[in-house]
Enzyme design. Structure first.
Site, PDB file in Angstrom:
ATOM      1  N   SER A 174     -17.696   6.300   5.184  1.00  0.00           N
ATOM      2  CA  SER A 174     -17.796   5.747   6.545  1.00  0.00           C
ATOM      3  C   SER A 174     -18.678   6.598   7.443  1.00  0.00           C
ATOM      4  CB  SER A 174     -16.416   5.707   7.204  1.00  0.00           C
ATOM      5  OG  SER A 174     -15.542   4.922   6.477  1.00  0.00           O
ATOM      6  N   SER A 229      -9.477   6.866   0.178  1.00  0.00           N
ATOM      7  CA  SER A 229     -10.404   6.500  -0.912  1.00  0.00           C
ATOM      8  C   SER A 229     -10.497   7.631  -1.925  1.00  0.00           C
ATOM      9  CB  SER A 229     -11.797   6.230  -0.318  1.00  0.00           C
ATOM     10  OG  SER A 229     -12.350   7.414   0.204  1.00  0.00           O
ATOM     11  N   GLU A 255      -8.019  -3.028   1.386  1.00  0.00           N
ATOM     12  CA  GLU A 255      -8.715  -4.241   1.807  1.00  0.00           C
ATOM     13  C   GLU A 255      -8.267  -5.451   0.995  1.00  0.00           C
ATOM     14  OE1 GLU A 255     -13.056  -3.637   2.859  1.00  0.00           O
ATOM     15  OE2 GLU A 255     -12.567  -1.699   1.956  1.00  0.00           O
ATOM     16  N   HIS A 292     -12.056  -0.445  -0.278  1.00  0.00           N
ATOM     17  CA  HIS A 292     -10.833   0.370  -0.246  1.00  0.00           C
ATOM     18  C   HIS A 292      -9.681  -0.437  -0.818  1.00  0.00           C
ATOM     19  CE1 HIS A 292     -13.365   2.040   2.965  1.00  0.00           C
ATOM     20  NE2 HIS A 292     -12.813   3.197   2.634  1.00  0.00           N
ATOM     21  N   ALA A 311     -14.871   9.996   4.660  1.00  0.00           N
ATOM     22  CA  ALA A 311     -14.415  10.563   5.927  1.00  0.00           C
ATOM     23  C   ALA A 311     -12.924  10.832   5.760  1.00  0.00           C
ATOM     24  CB  ALA A 311     -14.654   9.572   7.051  1.00  0.00           C
TER      25      ALA A 311
HETATM   26  N1  HPA Z   1      -6.282   9.598   7.908  1.00  0.00           N
HETATM   27  C1  HPA Z   1      -6.587   8.821   6.844  1.00  0.00           C
HETATM   28  N2  HPA Z   1      -7.830   8.446   6.568  1.00  0.00           N
HETATM   29  C2  HPA Z   1      -8.825   8.884   7.359  1.00  0.00           C
HETATM   30  C3  HPA Z   1      -8.570   9.691   8.472  1.00  0.00           C
HETATM   31  C4  HPA Z   1      -7.222  10.078   8.765  1.00  0.00           C
HETATM   32  O1  HPA Z   1      -6.928  10.798   9.726  1.00  0.00           O
HETATM   33  N3  HPA Z   1      -9.782   9.945   9.055  1.00  0.00           N
HETATM   34  C5  HPA Z   1     -10.724   9.307   8.292  1.00  0.00           C
HETATM   35  N4  HPA Z   1     -10.144   8.669   7.281  1.00  0.00           N
END
Ligand code: HPA
Length: 280
Positions: free
Chosen positions: A35, A219, A95, A92, A122
């Site tokens: 992301s 993920s 989804e 994901h 992320a």
């Molecule tokens: N938690 C889960 N997934 C994530 C987060 C989080 O804080 N930030 C980015 N993906």
């Protein structure tokens, strides 16, 4: 059991043949862009790209057509170039609830000859030394989520582990070297996968901290298990887009996560560019 060939319901050979018929580029290195981390695409001279939904036997309907893309191209740096396959976007588990969809890109990567895979995501930072904007090279992975997965996805994930060391040591060391030369701060730690889609509660984060998680996300863990089983050398890197719930009192949203990625996107793309050249 080996994973070469088909997923239970799909013919990955058919998908791979379709792609191979349309491009002569045969990259050995692939990367999955998480992301907000898509800027690297701008450094790739596109040779052929495919929506997931146009690929025969890719387990996705055209309604879900924006789920992701495979981009075959040459990554440029000064006067060198290297062929790569970039996965822009991923599916994901939350989804669609289909582990087959989550894993199919990795099956496909194996089938078209990918030898090294770089997975990015992320993640929420749990370790108190982490700040939003840092990177974490993933040393190890775990999930308490298998208790919530359907039986057949458990088979994908947990029955065929060959070895406990999922990441390639040389790829890790190269990443550490490249990151130390970049402006970004890098840590090394354990990534915990939860299926989502909701972000965690502060109580869940306290639990995850106690059981050894440095970062949490939705993920990567299934893809890493499969890549390992296919014999693809793998490295995985989290971008700490935010501090996890309760560590920071700020409310989390997907838009904030994506925005955080875009603020470091250029630095991250440069680091990844250097890194990919270091692997060639
Ligand atoms: N938690 C889960 N997934 C994530 C987060 C989080 O804080 N930030 C980015 N993906």
């Amino acid at each position: 059991m080996s994973y070469s060939g088909n997923t239970p319901n799909r013919d990955v050979n058919k998908s791979a043949d379709y792609i191979k018929a349309q491009t002569n580029l045969r990259p050995k290195i692939a990367l999955v862009l998480g992301s907000g981390l898509g800027s690297l695409i701008q450094k790739i001279e596109d040779v052929a790209s495919f929506d997931f939904s146009e690929i025969p036997d890719f387990p996705i309907s055209s309604v879900e057509g924006h789920a992701g893309k495979l981009i075959f191209g040459n990554l440029k740096s000064k006067n060198c170039s290297i062929p790569v396959l970039a996965f822009q976007g991923r599916i994901h588990f939350y989804e669609t609830g289909s582990m087959e969809q989550v894993l199919f890109p990795v099956f496909l990567a194996g089938q078209i000859g990918i030898e090294k895979l770089i997975i990015t995501n992320a993640a929420g930072g749990i370790n108190s030394r982490f700040n939003a904007g840092d990177l974490m090279l993933i040393r190890d992975i775990f999930t308490p989520s298998h208790i919530r997965l359907p039986n057949n996805s458990r088979n994908f994930l947990f029955q065929h582990q060959k070895h406990f060391d999922y990441f390639d040591e040389e790829m890790n060391q190269n990443f550490i070297r490249c990151a130390s030369k970049s402006k970004m701060t890098m840590h090394i730690g354990n990534y915990c996968w939860l299926t989502g889609p909701s972000y965690e509660t502060p109580a869940e984060i306290r639990m995850l901290k106690k059981i050894g998680a440095d970062a949490v996300g939705m993920s990567t863990v299934p893809e890493v298990f499969l890549a390992h089983n296919l014999g693809i050398k793998t490295v995985a890197v989290s971008f700490i887009s935010n501090l996890a719930a309760g560590i920071s009192l700020k409310k989390l949203s997907h838009a904030d996560v994506t925005r955080a990625g875009s603020t470091i996107s250029e630095q991250f793309a440069e680091l990844m560019q250097q890194y990919i050249f270091s692997l060639a």
